[in-house]
Motif scaffolding. Sequence first.
Motif, PDB file in Angstrom:
ATOM      1  N   ILE A  23      43.866  13.349 -11.413  1.00  0.00           N
ATOM      2  CA  ILE A  23      44.551  12.062 -11.453  1.00  0.00           C
ATOM      3  C   ILE A  23      45.458  11.913 -10.230  1.00  0.00           C
ATOM      4  O   ILE A  23      45.498  10.852  -9.599  1.00  0.00           O
ATOM      5  CB  ILE A  23      45.362  11.932 -12.755  1.00  0.00           C
ATOM      6  N   CYS A  24      46.173  12.979  -9.868  1.00  0.00           N
ATOM      7  CA  CYS A  24      47.028  12.927  -8.678  1.00  0.00           C
ATOM      8  C   CYS A  24      46.202  12.649  -7.420  1.00  0.00           C
ATOM      9  O   CYS A  24      46.608  11.849  -6.567  1.00  0.00           O
ATOM     10  CB  CYS A  24      47.785  14.243  -8.516  1.00  0.00           C
TER      11      CYS A  24
ATOM     12  N   GLN B 129      43.419   2.673 -11.526  1.00  0.00           N
ATOM     13  CA  GLN B 129      44.079   1.801 -12.495  1.00  0.00           C
ATOM     14  C   GLN B 129      43.060   0.925 -13.212  1.00  0.00           C
ATOM     15  O   GLN B 129      43.157   0.697 -14.421  1.00  0.00           O
ATOM     16  CB  GLN B 129      45.113   0.921 -11.796  1.00  0.00           C
TER      17      GLN B 129
ATOM     18  N   PRO C 241      44.205   4.384  -5.778  1.00  0.00           N
ATOM     19  CA  PRO C 241      45.056   4.045  -6.931  1.00  0.00           C
ATOM     20  C   PRO C 241      44.615   2.803  -7.689  1.00  0.00           C
ATOM     21  O   PRO C 241      44.675   2.782  -8.932  1.00  0.00           O
ATOM     22  CB  PRO C 241      46.443   3.863  -6.302  1.00  0.00           C
TER      23      PRO C 241
ATOM     24  N   LEU D  57      49.506   6.083 -17.552  1.00  0.00           N
ATOM     25  CA  LEU D  57      49.221   6.310 -16.137  1.00  0.00           C
ATOM     26  C   LEU D  57      50.376   5.828 -15.274  1.00  0.00           C
ATOM     27  O   LEU D  57      50.740   6.483 -14.283  1.00  0.00           O
ATOM     28  CB  LEU D  57      47.933   5.596 -15.733  1.00  0.00           C
ATOM     29  N   GLU D  58      50.967   4.705 -15.602  1.00  0.00           N
ATOM     30  CA  GLU D  58      52.079   4.172 -14.813  1.00  0.00           C
ATOM     31  C   GLU D  58      53.247   5.148 -14.766  1.00  0.00           C
ATOM     32  O   GLU D  58      53.842   5.384 -13.708  1.00  0.00           O
ATOM     33  CB  GLU D  58      52.530   2.833 -15.388  1.00  0.00           C
TER      34      GLU D  58
ATOM     35  N   ALA E 165      52.285   8.173 -12.685  1.00  0.00           N
ATOM     36  CA  ALA E 165      52.224   7.807 -11.272  1.00  0.00           C
ATOM     37  C   ALA E 165      53.622   7.771 -10.655  1.00  0.00           C
ATOM     38  O   ALA E 165      53.800   8.168  -9.492  1.00  0.00           O
ATOM     39  CB  ALA E 165      51.530   6.455 -11.095  1.00  0.00           C
TER      40      ALA E 165
ATOM     41  N   TRP F 209      54.612  11.338  -9.955  1.00  0.00           N
ATOM     42  CA  TRP F 209      53.855  11.898  -8.843  1.00  0.00           C
ATOM     43  C   TRP F 209      54.341  11.340  -7.504  1.00  0.00           C
ATOM     44  O   TRP F 209      54.501  12.073  -6.535  1.00  0.00           O
ATOM     45  CB  TRP F 209      52.371  11.609  -9.024  1.00  0.00           C
ATOM     46  N   LYS F 210      54.601  10.056  -7.458  1.00  0.00           N
ATOM     47  CA  LYS F 210      54.966   9.436  -6.185  1.00  0.00           C
ATOM     48  C   LYS F 210      56.426   9.662  -5.803  1.00  0.00           C
ATOM     49  O   LYS F 210      56.745   9.844  -4.622  1.00  0.00           O
ATOM     50  CB  LYS F 210      54.684   7.935  -6.253  1.00  0.00           C
TER      51      LYS F 210
ATOM     52  N   ARG G 224      43.357  11.074  -7.208  1.00  0.00           N
ATOM     53  CA  ARG G 224      42.893   9.681  -7.222  1.00  0.00           C
ATOM     54  C   ARG G 224      44.057   8.705  -6.995  1.00  0.00           C
ATOM     55  O   ARG G 224      43.865   7.637  -6.410  1.00  0.00           O
ATOM     56  CB  ARG G 224      42.207   9.362  -8.545  1.00  0.00           C
ATOM     57  N   LEU G 225      45.252   9.050  -7.459  1.00  0.00           N
ATOM     58  CA  LEU G 225      46.418   8.196  -7.200  1.00  0.00           C
ATOM     59  C   LEU G 225      46.692   8.084  -5.706  1.00  0.00           C
ATOM     60  O   LEU G 225      47.156   7.054  -5.224  1.00  0.00           O
ATOM     61  CB  LEU G 225      47.655   8.744  -7.920  1.00  0.00           C
ATOM     62  N   ASP G 226      46.392   9.141  -4.966  1.00  0.00           N
ATOM     63  CA  ASP G 226      46.546   9.105  -3.512  1.00  0.00           C
ATOM     64  C   ASP G 226      45.377   8.396  -2.843  1.00  0.00           C
ATOM     65  O   ASP G 226      45.564   7.617  -1.904  1.00  0.00           O
ATOM     66  CB  ASP G 226      46.649  10.526  -2.963  1.00  0.00           C
TER      67      ASP G 226
END
Length: 256
Positions: A209-210, A221, A217, A233-234, A237, A240-241, A212-214
Amino acid sequence: MGGTVYGDRAAAAIQQVTSLLDSAGVAPEKTQELLALIQAGALEGAQGDVLELAEQPPEKSAAPALHGWVAAVQAAAAELAHIADRTIARARPAARPTAPAALPAHSSSTPIDEAPQKQVEQVLAMAERIFTELTGRTDYSREASLEILPVVLTAIAAEDQADYIAQLEAFATRNRDWLAELYRKYGPGGDLAELDRSGLTEQPESIVICERLDAAPLWLQGVWDGESEGSMLERFAQLWKFGCDTPRPPQPSKAR
């Protein structure tokens, strides 16, 4: 007195912004959601300021008082996060038609409807190995992993699936210190564990997930909203950010 002054000014500002957006043709429900996002963002900022107080206890505090100070600060910060979530939830319609997943803006990206079971198993095996190395933990729920990971893998283009395990390993190597801090602070037993209400820091698929968030994103989502609770997820995220202090290395440019 100060709270009343700023409260009145905020109400006037909201009314002015609402009027301007209405004049611009923005739908009322969209205006409310935008205002809620701004308010929630302010709460998130305040949460960060509150957490800094944990490192500034009253001078000459005895150990029990120091522990109580830190616990109170963390409780206040957690409540600010709850209020931010409720602010967003109240502004969103009760039911919203599922939107198609947002693909990255690359014409060569081919979406997939479902990740092959063999791919799921192989990626999970890599994620489990990395997660255990970083955390020392093996008490995660593999059943939950096998529910979440197939969804996340549909946010990877068909062209990238074959090389994804190597891509994930490279991501984890590059961001090892950042990932380690994330799990140390917000995982089970961490000083700020109560701030992670997603439960994802307890699971090895969080590494995917991390990544893919990079990398994608909006695509993540999009596929997530069709299958799982979006606030999970929000919240993850945000951690993580913005939740870690370890410097991150330069991230590779997105070739695709």
